[in-house]
Design a protein around this motif. Sequence first.
Motif, mmCIF file in Angstrom:
data_model
loop_
_atom_site.group_PDB
_atom_site.id
_atom_site.type_symbol
_atom_site.label_atom_id
_atom_site.label_comp_id
_atom_site.label_asym_id
_atom_site.label_seq_id
_atom_site.Cartn_x
_atom_site.Cartn_y
_atom_site.Cartn_z
ATOM 1 N N ARG A 1 7.007 0.439 1.677
ATOM 2 C CA ARG A 1 7.044 -0.105 0.534
ATOM 3 C C ARG A 1 7.924 -0.852 0.070
ATOM 4 O O ARG A 1 8.499 0.053 -0.388
ATOM 5 N N LYS B 1 7.127 -1.268 -9.325
ATOM 6 C CA LYS B 1 5.878 -0.780 -10.478
ATOM 7 C C LYS B 1 5.508 -1.255 -11.571
ATOM 8 O O LYS B 1 6.619 -1.514 -12.970
ATOM 9 N N TYR C 1 9.061 -1.545 -3.218
ATOM 10 C CA TYR C 1 9.117 -1.541 -4.747
ATOM 11 C C TYR C 1 10.019 -2.894 -5.332
ATOM 12 O O TYR C 1 10.490 -2.326 -6.954
#
Length: 256
Positions: free
Chosen positions: A148, A155, A150
């Motif tokens: 993931r 986020k 980010y």
Amino acid sequence: MALVIEKTVVKGPAGSNLKNEVGEQLLQQFMDAGFVDMVRKNSMPWRELMAYYRCAMMEVETKFKVLNEQFSLLYDRNPIEAIKSRMKTMESIAEKMDRKGFPFTIDSLQKDMHDIAGVRIVCSFPEDIYMLADCFLAQDDIVLLERRDYIQNPKDSGYRSLHLIVEVPIFLEQGKKWMKVEVQLRTIAMDFWASLEHKIRYKKDIDPAIADELAMEMRACAEVSARLDRRMEAVRRHLEELESLSKHPEQELESQ
Ligand code: 0O2
């Protein structure tokens, strides 16, 4: 059954052991939810499993320490500023399993939870994050389960880091066992941001209007911090070019 972990402040007479009272309340909530039963019934498998996660965490830490050492030898610099490892607490495991609706069983713990063992790698520059992640994932005993990013896709909170869920083998008396570890790679600036934001996030007694204001301020700080990372990286690259030119002046002549 929803498990609500209340972090209430228990007011007691002077000299009473407040820590114990809060602990007992927490224990009662875990018992009601069935989590303590699971740990009790599986006391040995639970302890064994937690020990295996600690071993897997050490394996991953060592791999990054080796990479850091090698870069120091080859390029005279350390891409890793700090390695921070942690085992998820029992309270946090119970809260997450309950929130995600996973059954309180040892099997589910192993299958569904991927961040019981966590290793955080803190680097100076964003490009070191990707370089280290590539070197780590290229190792033939590492299996990538999930990635993931980010950093490319922050986020909503402003949180930036690269997350890798991997499986790593640990070698036991009775053979090889594959264990899951969550690796979080981030810069010093991202780490600084995340630790302050984490404090705010878990502070439950803040007025909601103030919490919104702080969240907005943290989103702005995340932007500033990402810009700082990019500018520092540009300075580092420039410096490397200058160093390379002073070692090989013919490069400049060639390019003219
Ligand atoms: P701790 O104490 O670090 O273990 P979730 O369902 O939200 O629990 P998920 O979907 O499993 O999490 O994974 P996610 O969101 O990819 O990553 C979870 C972990 O990343 C968190 O672990 C934090 O360490 C970090 N993280 C993710 N989002 C944020 C954020 O907005 N702010 C900060 N400060 N950290 C974040 P835990 O379990 O929350 O905490």
